[in-house]
Design an enzyme around this catalytic site. Structure first.
Site, PDB file in Angstrom:
ATOM      1  CE  LYS A  84     -20.142  -1.582  55.267  1.00 37.77           C
ATOM      2  NZ  LYS A  84     -19.546  -2.318  54.305  1.00 37.77           N
ATOM      3  CG  ASP A  85     -15.391   0.033  54.140  1.00 38.66           C
ATOM      4  OD1 ASP A  85     -15.840  -1.149  53.946  1.00 38.66           O
ATOM      5  OD2 ASP A  85     -15.904   0.761  53.239  1.00 38.66           O
ATOM      6  NE  ARG A 106     -14.055   2.674  48.319  1.00 38.66           N
ATOM      7  CZ  ARG A 106     -15.139   1.946  48.514  1.00 38.66           C
ATOM      8  NH1 ARG A 106     -15.719   2.165  49.732  1.00 38.66           N
ATOM      9  NH2 ARG A 106     -15.620   1.052  47.727  1.00 38.66           N
ATOM     10  CB  SER A 129     -18.366   4.008  45.287  1.00 44.27           C
ATOM     11  OG  SER A 129     -18.314   4.229  46.680  1.00 44.27           O
ATOM     12  NE  ARG A 153     -15.985  -7.188  46.157  1.00 44.15           N
ATOM     13  CZ  ARG A 153     -14.598  -6.915  45.608  1.00 44.15           C
ATOM     14  NH1 ARG A 153     -13.860  -7.839  45.191  1.00 44.15           N
ATOM     15  NH2 ARG A 153     -14.088  -5.774  45.630  1.00 44.15           N
ATOM     16  N   GLY A 154     -19.174  -5.110  43.884  1.00 47.52           N
ATOM     17  CA  GLY A 154     -19.456  -3.884  43.214  1.00 47.52           C
ATOM     18  C   GLY A 154     -20.015  -3.088  44.134  1.00 47.52           C
ATOM     19  CG  ASN A 155     -21.187   0.938  42.737  1.00 45.53           C
ATOM     20  OD1 ASN A 155     -22.224   0.577  42.229  1.00 45.53           O
ATOM     21  ND2 ASN A 155     -20.502   1.727  41.811  1.00 45.53           N
ATOM     22  CB  VAL A 156     -25.206   0.700  46.870  1.00 46.00           C
ATOM     23  CG1 VAL A 156     -26.738   0.385  46.938  1.00 46.00           C
ATOM     24  CG2 VAL A 156     -24.421   0.363  48.210  1.00 46.00           C
ATOM     25  NE  ARG A 212     -21.976  -5.186  46.618  1.00 46.17           N
ATOM     26  CZ  ARG A 212     -21.190  -5.418  47.630  1.00 46.17           C
ATOM     27  NH1 ARG A 212     -22.068  -5.863  48.797  1.00 46.17           N
ATOM     28  NH2 ARG A 212     -19.949  -5.309  47.975  1.00 46.17           N
ATOM     29  CB  CYS A 255      -7.471 -13.551  56.901  1.00 41.03           C
ATOM     30  SG  CYS A 255      -7.837 -14.548  58.234  1.00 41.03           S
ATOM     31  CB  SER A 262     -20.244 -10.106  53.773  1.00 39.25           C
ATOM     32  OG  SER A 262     -20.173 -10.196  55.144  1.00 39.25           O
ATOM     33  CG  LEU A 263     -15.966 -14.800  54.224  1.00 36.99           C
ATOM     34  CD1 LEU A 263     -14.426 -15.203  54.974  1.00 36.99           C
ATOM     35  CD2 LEU A 263     -16.103 -15.849  53.643  1.00 36.99           C
ATOM     36  NE  ARG A 264     -21.122  -8.654  58.878  1.00 37.93           N
ATOM     37  CZ  ARG A 264     -22.450  -8.399  58.461  1.00 37.93           C
ATOM     38  NH1 ARG A 264     -23.254  -8.407  59.172  1.00 37.93           N
ATOM     39  NH2 ARG A 264     -22.724  -7.514  57.344  1.00 37.93           N
ATOM     40  NE  ARG A 265     -24.242  -7.617  54.914  1.00 42.47           N
ATOM     41  CZ  ARG A 265     -23.949  -6.918  54.155  1.00 42.47           C
ATOM     42  NH1 ARG A 265     -23.299  -6.911  52.885  1.00 42.47           N
ATOM     43  NH2 ARG A 265     -23.926  -5.484  54.583  1.00 42.47           N
ATOM     44  CB  THR A 281     -23.719 -11.563  50.771  1.00 42.34           C
ATOM     45  OG1 THR A 281     -22.748 -10.732  51.669  1.00 42.34           O
ATOM     46  CG2 THR A 281     -23.570 -12.976  51.176  1.00 42.34           C
TER      47      THR A 281
END
Length: 313
Positions: free
Chosen positions: A83-84, A11, A13, A149-152, A155, A242, A129-132, A127
């Site tokens: 993780k992706d 990618r 980014s 959203r977006g790259n580091v 953000r 999902c 992330s649903l996890r976070r 964030t």
């Protein structure tokens, strides 16, 4: 027959490019005379930035286009954040190496507050992330969690330009890009467990490319491979196609053994099930599946069923 040039898919980014350049550099250092070239690509996850990841669809958002190009022969390997990667790899492809993991944790970045505890009641935290989200709300249900959203770099810019009191990012990504000094606090794992494979890189190749797989074997870190196997087996057991609010982390325990800790939480953080399990590193996948079954039986299954119904509406 050995190839003198290897095409690496990535990618575009800055973090993805750092990761691909790292692998490129290691390969050229290991094999003088070998040339590695980067081929930049855009994935669905890069294109759709105005919707939460959970609503776009969780599997392969940042990997499918790279994998299709590799199957077609346009690239020889792809470098991903582990993780992706979905737990199922397309037929004909394989994860040939997993690099040594950096810090797997999550970092809080804030311009005004020094610690998570200092965040005022009703603080706005960013964030995607649903996890976070789920784990933070379990500790602090007063927080306002807003999608980010977006790259580091994007953000970090949004933290300064928009009304966020804090944002949450992966420690490894910040450090790889030279933003380690922006970390306000690394959040403790007793508060928030990381994503599967967070902090490690996965190198994906064609399964049939035996020579390339042999060449990149030196990048494989056995300890991280065992940990990743446990974590990915856990996720494979619980995910239903999902995005789900789960965190899992495996680490060496005593010699030759692993400790795996995991959590399944409701999106609002009101319900959270957490447990840990230790066992032989050689049985990493079994440990992950067993821990997943435990959490599903504790109540995690009902949470995942509810999430699936909501996302299918």
């Amino acid at each position: 027959m050995k190839k003198d040039t290897i095409i690496i898919g990535t990618r575009s980014s800055k973090l993805a490019l750092w990761q691909a350049e790292y692998v490129k550099g290691r390969l050229e250092e290991e094999y003088p005379g070998l040339k590695a070239e980067l081929k930049l690509m855009t994935t669905k996850g890069d294109k759709i930035l105005d919707a939460p990841l959970a609503k776009i669809g969780g599997k392969g958002l940042f990997t499918k286009e790279l994998e299709a190009e590799m199957i077609d022969g346009g690239i020889d390997l792809a470098v991903h954040s582990l993780k992706d990667m979905p737990t199922e790899v397309p037929e004909g492809l394989v994860i040939s190496a997993i690099t040594r993991r950096l810090d797997p944790g999550d970092a809080m970045v804030s311009l005004r507050y020094r610690t998570f505890r200092e965040l005022p009641r009703g603080a706005v935290v960013g964030t995607s992330s649903l996890r976070r989200r789920a784990q933070l709300l379990h500790v602090r249900p007063d927080l306002q969690i807003r999608d980010l959203r977006g790259n580091v770099n994007t953000r970090l810019r949004k933290l300064e330009e928009e009304s966020f009191d804090a944002i949450i990012l992966a420690v490894a990504g910040l450090r790889r890009l030279g933003f380690g000094d922006r970390i306000t606090q690394i959040l403790p794992q007793n508060m928030i467990l990381p994503a599967v494979g967070q902090g490690a890189l996965a190198i994906e190749t064609r399964e049939s490319d035996a020579e390339l797989r042999r060449r990149i074997a030196f990048l494989n870190d056995e300890e991280t491979v065992h940990c990743a196997a446990a974590e990915r087996a856990f996720l494979a057991r619980v995910e239903g196609g999902c995005q789900v609010p789960v965190g899992v982390y495996a680490a060496p325990d005593t010699a030759g053994s692993l400790c795996v800790e995991a959590v399944i939480a409701s999106v609002d953080g009101m319900r959270l099930y957490r447990d840990r399990l230790s066992g032989p590193a050689g049985e990493a996948e079994h440990l992950g599946r067993t821990l997943a079954d435990r959490l599903l039986d504790m109540g995690g299954l009902s949470i995942l069923q509810e999430i699936g119904l909501l996302q299918n509406r």
